[in-house]
Enzyme design. Structure first.
Site, short mmCIF file in Angstrom:
data_model
loop_
_atom_site.label_atom_id
_atom_site.label_comp_id
_atom_site.label_asym_id
_atom_site.label_seq_id
_atom_site.Cartn_x
_atom_site.Cartn_y
_atom_site.Cartn_z
N GLU A 196 61.65 -61.69 20.39
CA GLU A 196 61.10 -61.39 21.86
C GLU A 196 59.79 -62.80 22.12
OE1 GLU A 196 61.98 -59.76 25.51
OE2 GLU A 196 61.28 -57.98 24.41
N GLY A 332 53.25 -53.54 22.24
CA GLY A 332 52.91 -52.50 21.45
C GLY A 332 54.09 -51.87 21.23
N ALA A 333 55.64 -52.45 21.46
CA ALA A 333 56.75 -51.78 20.98
C ALA A 333 57.86 -52.53 21.33
CB ALA A 333 57.03 -50.98 21.15
N MET A 334 58.56 -53.12 20.06
CA MET A 334 59.70 -54.03 20.81
C MET A 334 61.09 -53.48 20.32
SD MET A 334 61.27 -56.74 21.70
CE MET A 334 62.73 -57.08 21.77
N ASN A 336 64.34 -54.05 19.85
CA ASN A 336 65.24 -54.54 19.24
C ASN A 336 66.52 -53.26 18.91
OD1 ASN A 336 63.86 -56.46 18.03
ND2 ASN A 336 62.65 -54.46 16.94
N HIS A 368 60.07 -46.56 27.16
CA HIS A 368 60.46 -47.69 28.00
C HIS A 368 61.48 -48.06 26.77
CE1 HIS A 368 58.69 -51.30 29.45
NE2 HIS A 368 59.15 -51.95 28.54
N GLU A 369 60.87 -48.35 25.48
CA GLU A 369 62.00 -49.04 24.61
C GLU A 369 63.35 -48.67 24.62
OE1 GLU A 369 60.79 -51.89 23.68
OE2 GLU A 369 58.69 -51.40 24.28
N HIS A 372 65.54 -50.14 27.71
CA HIS A 372 66.40 -51.69 26.98
C HIS A 372 67.46 -50.94 26.66
CE1 HIS A 372 62.78 -53.34 28.37
NE2 HIS A 372 62.31 -53.53 27.82
N GLU A 391 62.14 -55.63 32.33
CA GLU A 391 60.68 -55.65 32.14
C GLU A 391 60.05 -54.66 33.49
OE1 GLU A 391 59.95 -54.52 29.40
OE2 GLU A 391 60.53 -56.71 28.30
#
Length: 933
Positions: A196, A332-334, A336, A368-369, A372, A391
């Site tokens: 991303e 911070g993080a993603m 996927n 948060h992740e 998503h 977001e």
């Protein structure tokens, strides 16, 4: 994706950095910067630097060349992708076999491709002969490749085959290498991904747009002693026929998904494993030998998945989810799908050596992740214009999730300090932008991973949730997820579903908040009529330089709520302010009662009360009858009005003295943040010591009450408050705090008495601020010895507190050394810039002198924006704005154009604030010290 960093990071978090352990980058975000944004305020003309304000209501992106999305005549149905990375030479070979659909005859296929060399390409129509491509035309600027064929590809399905090679880069984007050290001390590399927003095209040729979804069958050929992970579970692992040291790992077919959510990791890891109550396998992957440090995140994740399943009434759609700590990681993080990647500091918790704020940060980032996985992955935005939906929503619901898992964190009060006030500050600038920004070229996408998309997005969703009510909100969310699952949606689609669920005019209300930048200031006056309180309420746009007084003033549809001191927790009246002004009657309010607008500080606006209303509210601060979040909101509004030149800063300093009985951590955190802003501003004067004395006076009583050691029955918030207060007193030169910090530091270094994790940041900061070269050398030795990244980061962020010019330079040189991970260089430089006037000058010179290396390292991603912001945002001299602007005209950083504009605007605002209020502030400090007559 969580920057901040990203959230890239919150203003209040920023100052907390110098006390307890800071968060990682961000959110934006900046959750790791030590410099707080100074938002100044005045009638200064922003146009003196930039010409007219950029897009007063449209917040247009800086002008760019035209951009065209991919043609629709060929689209993918399934990617069969095989990759073979070489962890020694840092290259990879790839084979793509994609089932595609040709919708109209064409003799070319246009795809995204960057930093990849195609060896061969062919197309075979279903049941037909293979046609070899005769040319590959790379459009490098647009990151596209056109495959040309000798004859037209006819309508229908077929197989596109491409053999290609690429580089495992060191830029922390695409398919890249991440350096780590084995327990035996050997340096090795993992191969990891960060796609991303637009970097899947660096790993394989693809249709790299969020709306072009397909399924994925991924195979990785890797060394047999390495772990290989991808979005889906492993279905086959067998020896690779051409090399006995390799294995071929095949993963299950993914659901239909966007390219930016694809992920793969090849490296050495340990893991801990559990199952959520709804049967999903959850694993947390850690560096070898550190599996224990994954247990806290595992606990959070196994609680969070069922929470979201219940909240959305939609099950998690994959059989497993992995959370993995990556050594070199920009964000911070993603999120996927099924394989969430994190910075080590956003995932790993050591029960003995992690501080309370780190645990809280990990809980928020995991929340948060995982949000998503539904909101973003199952339903994806149609284009990057709607990024805020992903977001902003995840940045709101992460707090809901943490409040569910850890009610003792009082996390919603912290939201106001960490996200809400920070978004208000940024959105008051002329160089802000609307929540929804039209995005074209890939280079523009990074610019909107900022506090507007994350923190303002989260704040307006919190306001919307409050306006609709939880039951209807959940009903609308479920309808949205069910209707658009495995598909793409826009902002308007969500409004439609929430409107149908609630019967309220959601689209009309919310478009005023998402399509125009800024927010209103609500001006309130009152009149008593019998037992009724008549409120006269008006709105106008609030600007960092004062209220908008020009023509065509924008307006908002503002959900307004009112409470009284009869029950400060309970809303007595709600209404929608949908015009410039209105008169409202609050019945049953006696003359001796106060009335408060915006209880809970939920509405996204500033408030200016009449002096009589304000006078009646202020005792509620001293006697604590106002709720903590409202005490915080009142102080923050007045501070913002003072920066905007609407009231004197002296009025705010007087108000701050009323917080002497304050017990709440988050209220102190916000006060601390604002005092940090003032302190930084007054470092440009010759009475900087006077504000340090003010800080010592304000914080000493709470410091004495808390003491140094935790007491029986204390909890999470007490630990955070102790760290905050001791750090503030130590930095301000409070002698007893400094002496005790030095004593404890000496015992810590000698191994006699190890400092508790929650005291390390304040102690490190205090001894460095008042330390010498021996202190710095000791700290650098501690850094080298630290086994845990959290401890290394904790030290890195406070190194800049050192005072001597030659030692400041030593810290800056250290920032670019091999001792500091590439993503952490930014916080070391930011720590120097945020600690003193000398540090700010030295950091800016260092960035200019090393610009080429820094820019190449971060390749125009959001870390470069963060670096610029941390380095220059604290200046308060007009000519510095011109110098910064001039430097970036000759050293362009396209992804940071808006950041540069915002920094220059802030510098001008700071300078004007200083000119306007410095003398009055100085006189106030003198009178405080003068003996009574």
């Amino acid at each position: 994706m969580f920057l901040f960093l990203g959230r890239t990071v919150s203003l209040s978090f920023v100052h907390r950095l110098t006390t307890c352990c800071p968060s990682t980058l961000s959110k934006p975000i900046v959750r790791s910067s030590v410099l707080i944004q100074l938002r100044g305020i005045t009638s200064v003309s922003y146009s003196t630097v930039f010409g007219s304000a950029s897009g007063q209501n449209t917040g247009t992106m800086p002008e760019r060349r035209p951009f065209v999305r991919l043609p629709t005549d060929v689209y993918p149905v399934n990617y069969g992708l095989c990759l073979k990375p070489d962890l020694i030479d840092f290259t990879f070979e790839g084979k793509l076999e994609a089932i595609v659909e040709v919708t109209q005859a064409t003799n070319q296929i246009v795809m995204n491709c960057a930093d990849i060399d195609i060896i061969t390409a062919s197309f075979a129509p279903h049941g037909g002969d293979e046609i070899n491509a005769t040319g590959f035309n790379y459009q490098n600027e647009d990151e596209k490749v056109t495959l040309s064929f000798p004859s037209a590809l006819q309508k229908g399905s077929g197989m596109l085959k491409i053999d290609f090679v690429g580089e495992l880069n060191d830029k922390m984007k695409g398919f890249y290498r991440s350096k780590y050290t084995t327990p035996a001390g050997e340096v090795r590399y993992a191969a990891v991904t960060q796609f991303e927003a637009t970097d899947a095209r660096r790993a394989f040729p693809c249709w790299d747009e969020p709306a072009i979804k397909a399924t994925f069958d991924i195979t990785l050929i890797v060394p047999k002693d390495r772990i290989a992970l991808s979005n889906m579970n492993v279905i086959n692992r067998k020896p690779y026929p051409d090399d006995e040291n390799l294995v071929e790992v095949q993963f299950a077919t993914s659901p239909i998904m966007s390219t930016y959510l694809v992920a793969f990791v090849i490296g050495e890891y340990d893991h801990v494993e559990s199952q959520s109550s709804d049967g999903v396998t959850v694993r947390v992957y850690t560096p070898v030998g550190k599996a224990e440090q994954g247990k806290f995140a595992l606990e959070v994740a196994t609680k969070t998945l069922p929470f979201y399943k219940d909240y959305f009434s939609v099950p998690y759609p994959l059989p497993k989810i992995d959370l993995i700590a990556i050594a070199d990681f920009a964000a911070g993080a993603m999120e996927n799908w099924g394989l969430v990647t994190y910075r080590e500091t956003a995932l790993l918790i050591d029960p003995k050596n992690s501080c309370s704020s780190s645990k809280q940060w990990v809980a928020l980032v995991v929340g948060h992740e995982l949000a998503h996985q539904w909101f973003g992955n199952l339903v994806t935005m149609e284009w990057w214009t709607h990024l805020w939906l992903n977001e902003g929503f995840a940045s709101w619901i992460e707090y809901l999730c943490v409040d569910h898992c850890f009610p003792e964190y009082d996390i919603w009060t912290q939201f106001v300090s960490a996200d809400y006030t920070r978004a208000l500050d940024l959105d008051a600038l002329d160089s802000s932008h609307p929540i929804e920004v039209n995005v074209g070229h890939p280079s523009e996408v990074d610019e909107i991973f900022d506090a507007i998309s994350y923190s303002k997005g989260a704040s307006v969703i919190r306001m919307l949730h409050n306006y609709i009510g939880d039951e209807d909100f959940r009903k609308g969310m479920n309808a949205y997820l069910v209707k658009f699952q495995h598909n793409n949606a826009s902002t308007e689609d969500l409004w439609d579903c929430l409107e149908q669920a609630s019967g309220k005019p959601i689209a009309a209300v919310m478009s005023s908040w998402t399509k125009q930048m800024g927010f209103p200031i609500i001006v309130v006056d009152q009149e008593q009529q019998g037992d009724d309180r008549i409120l006269k309420i008006s709105q106008k746009k609030f600007c960092a330089s004062g209220p908008h007084n020009g023509e065509n003033c924008p307006s908002w549809m503002v959900p307004v709520s009112v409470c009284t001191n009869k029950d400060p927790k309970c809303t007595k009246l709600k209404f929608l302010l949908d015009k410039p002004e209105d008169t409202i009657t609050v019945s049953g309010v006696s003359p001796d009662q106060w009335v408060k607008i915006n209880p809970g500080t939920v509405g996204f606006y500033r408030i200016q009360y009449s002096s009589s209303m304000l006078d009646s509210l202020l005792p509620g601060i001293r006697d604590l009858s106002l709720q903590p979040v409202d005490r915080l909101g009142l102080q923050n509004d007045l501070f913002s009005l003072s920066r905007a030149g609407m009231i004197s800063t002296v009025e705010v300093l007087k108000l701050m003295e009323a917080f002497v009985n304050e017990p709440n951590y988050t209220v102190w955190s916000d006060l601390s943040c604002n005092l940090g802003v003032l302190s930084s501003l007054l470092s440009h004067t010759d009475f900087y010591e006077e504000i340090q004395e003010f800080i010592r006076d304000l914080f000493t009583p709470i410091g004495l009450k808390l003491g140094w050691d935790s007491k029986a029955g204390e909890g999470h918030l007490d630990a955070l408050l102790r760290g905050l207060v001791l750090g503030k007193l130590g930095k301000a030169g409070h002698k007893p705090t400094l002496e005790e910090a030095r004593r404890r530091f000496k015992e810590h270094v000698e191994g006699k008495q190890v400092l508790p994790a929650d005291l390390r940041s304040p102690v490190y900061l205090t001894v460095l601020k008042h330390g010498d070269s021996a202190t710095l050398d000791t700290m650098l030795k501690l850094h080298k010895q630290a086994d845990m990244q959290e401890e290394k980061n904790r030290i890195e962020r406070v190194l800049g507190a050192i005072s001597a010019p030659e030692l400041i330079q030593k810290v800056l040189n250290f920032a670019l050394s091999e001792e500091v991970r590439p993503q952490d260089t930014v916080s070391v430089i930011g720590g120097v810039a945020g600690s003193s006037k000398q540090g700010r000058k030295a950091a800016w010179k260092f960035v200019k002198d090393n610009w080429e290396e820094l820019y190449n390292r971060y390749q125009g991603g959001f870390l470069i924006s963060r670096l610029i912001k941390l380095t220059v945002d604290g200046f308060a001299i007009d000519k510095m704005a011109a110098e910064v602007k001039s430097f970036f005209e000759s050293h362009p950083a396209p992804a940071a154009e808006r950041t540069v504009q915002q920094c220059c605007e802030n510098i001008l605002l700071n300078a004007a604030w200083l000119k306007r209020d410095a003398d009055d502030i100085y006189q106030y400090f003198l009178h405080r010290k003068a003996p009574p007559v």
